[in-house]
Enzyme design. Structure first.
Site, PDB file in Angstrom:
ATOM      1  N   HIS A  60      45.624   6.621  28.457  1.00 59.52           N
ATOM      2  CA  HIS A  60      45.506   5.169  28.364  1.00 59.52           C
ATOM      3  C   HIS A  60      46.826   4.455  28.606  1.00 59.52           C
ATOM      4  O   HIS A  60      46.871   3.226  28.581  1.00 59.52           O
ATOM      5  CB  HIS A  60      44.985   4.790  26.975  1.00 59.52           C
ATOM      6  N   CYS A  61      47.916   5.182  28.862  1.00 56.89           N
ATOM      7  CA  CYS A  61      49.231   4.548  28.969  1.00 56.89           C
ATOM      8  C   CYS A  61      49.833   4.615  30.368  1.00 56.89           C
ATOM      9  O   CYS A  61      49.972   3.588  31.034  1.00 56.89           O
ATOM     10  CB  CYS A  61      50.204   5.191  27.975  1.00 56.89           C
ATOM     11  N   ILE A  62      50.195   5.807  30.808  1.00 54.34           N
ATOM     12  CA  ILE A  62      51.029   5.933  32.004  1.00 54.34           C
ATOM     13  C   ILE A  62      50.340   5.436  33.279  1.00 54.34           C
ATOM     14  O   ILE A  62      50.989   4.799  34.110  1.00 54.34           O
ATOM     15  CB  ILE A  62      51.514   7.386  32.178  1.00 54.34           C
TER      16      ILE A  62
END
Length: 419
Positions: A259-261
């Site tokens: 869900h981030c990078i």
């Protein structure tokens, strides 16, 4: 003290249990009635969050879940842990943050603290969310209620990491807002790091993930270069990381997941354009990382000695990281789409994801079930996720070509390829 956590997913539920462990009463709020029902019955819907922890929180009377935003009136602090995805133009999709703000605003009370934890662009908290809350409540942020930003720092499945010891960055609309947020988080974590504003805290979270994105892009590019030279990138990294200073290892792969990078850097590139800035380095990293799934297709074609049209392919691993059931933005989905678009027949095996749940980005795969861990009926195996079970499994007898995108398999088949 009683707090509310809105959004009971991979960030919100562990955060709730962290506060419960500190003796804080938590009201979980989520629009998903099934999640609320599970928690209220002492069950967990996240693999790395033990049901026993939920049951203990319920038995202690410190955790309750509801879909009723009006009950936010009961608490002293409200923490927002909702998704911040991208739309189909790779621009921020703020539907969940803004929608949550609109649902919360009519129930906001004087003296309450509101903290946004969702990763976002600088200015979201003190401008966009602030405006929504003020218009819907008739209250003024910094005067009638406190407003702050504190980025989530969850590492799903990392059993070595004690969540209580992960420092928490906090920035407030005013110094009083910041101090109130610091006091709140100090109940649950050992170290709180105050910064001068919400925007600094928002920017710090983006830096953390952009740092990873850029360095992963670097090793992905080096993998392509070194492979052309006949050099094993994995051996290179192992050698380089023996240096005790000035180097941190990052590893190549078939694409980015989680869900981030794959998402967060684009929140900054989008916002930067508002200020006439072009974030070329970040965008280049995104291009390099986004190109990796196509390179796996090339490796697969080389492994079977023909185009992948009609090939029966088994993907090993659907989760985006080892030994979790979290499949958000998993590169396996991009690979499955690419192979199917070229006429291949695709199946997957993942002990942590027995059935593919509905997703916003890949609804066509919902309902597919994990296949047997066997070469039977397949022309090619592609290892996508470095689950521990794959590291210890004996693949040496598999008669089909085997493409390893993670340098994971230790007992390899004869027809072994890296990608």
């Amino acid at each position: 003290m009683k707090i509310a956590i809105i959004g009971l997913g991979y960030v919100g539920l562990p955060l709730a249990l962290r506060f419960v462990k500190a003796g804080v009463s938590v009201l979980g709020v989520d629009v998903d009635a099934a999640k609320c029902a599970a928690l209220n019955s002492g069950q967990s819907y996240i693999k790395h969050v033990p049901a026993s922890s939920v049951a203990q929180a319920r038995d202690a009377g410190l955790l309750e879940a509801t879909a009723d935003f009006a009950r936010a009136r009961e608490v002293e602090a409200i923490l927002l842990c909702v998704p911040t995805p991208l739309n189909d133009r790779r621009e921020p999709d703020m539907t969940y943050v803004f929608g949550t703000g609109e649902s919360l605003a009519p129930h906001l009370q004087k003296g309450q603290l509101v903290v946004l934890e969702s990763t976002t662009y600088p200015g979201t908290t003190d401008t966009d969310l602030r405006g929504i809350l003020e218009r819907g409540s008739g209250l003024v942020a910094g005067r009638d209620f406190h407003l702050a930003f504190s980025p989530e720092r969850e590492d799903p499945g990392n059993v070595q990491q004690d969540a209580q010891k992960i420092p928490k960055v906090v920035g407030g609309l005013t110094s009083a807002c910041r101090d109130r947020a610091v006091a709140c988080y100090s109940l649950a974590v050992e170290r709180v790091v105050p910064v001068s504003s919400c925007r600094v805290a928002e920017a710090a979270k983006l830096l953390e993930n952009i740092y990873r994105s850029v360095n992963i892009a670097l090793v992905n590019e080096l993998k392509v270069v070194y492979t052309a030279m006949g050099i094993d990138i994995w051996e290179v990294i192992e050698a380089a990381k023996t240096k005790p200073f000035g180097f941190m290892p990052f590893y190549p792969g078939p694409g980015l997941g989680g869900h981030c990078i794959p998402i967060d850097p684009f929140y900054l590139t989008w916002k930067a354009r508002e200020f006439g800035q072009h974030s070329r380095f970040i965008e280049l990293a995104g291009e390099v990382n986004s190109a990796m799934p196509a390179r796996v297709v090339e490796s697969a074609a080389g492994a079977i000695g023909r185009p992948v049209t009609g090939a029966r392919i088994l993907f090993l691993g659907l989760a985006y990281k080892p030994d979790v059931d979290d499949d958000r933005e998993s590169p396996a989905y991009a690979l499955m789409e690419l192979f199917e678009a070229r006429g291949a027949q695709v199946a997957y095996h993942d002990p942590h994801v027995p059935v593919i749940r509905p997703t916003r980005e890949h609804p066509q795969f919902a309902g597919r079930k994990s296949a047997a861990l066997s070469p039977e009926g397949h022309d090619l195996a592609v290892l996508v996720t470095a689950h521990q079970g794959y590291r210890t499994f004996d693949f040496s007898g598999w008669p089909i070509p085997f493409v390893d995108t993670r340098n994971c398999a230790t007992r390899r088949p004869g027809k072994y390829f890296q990608a």
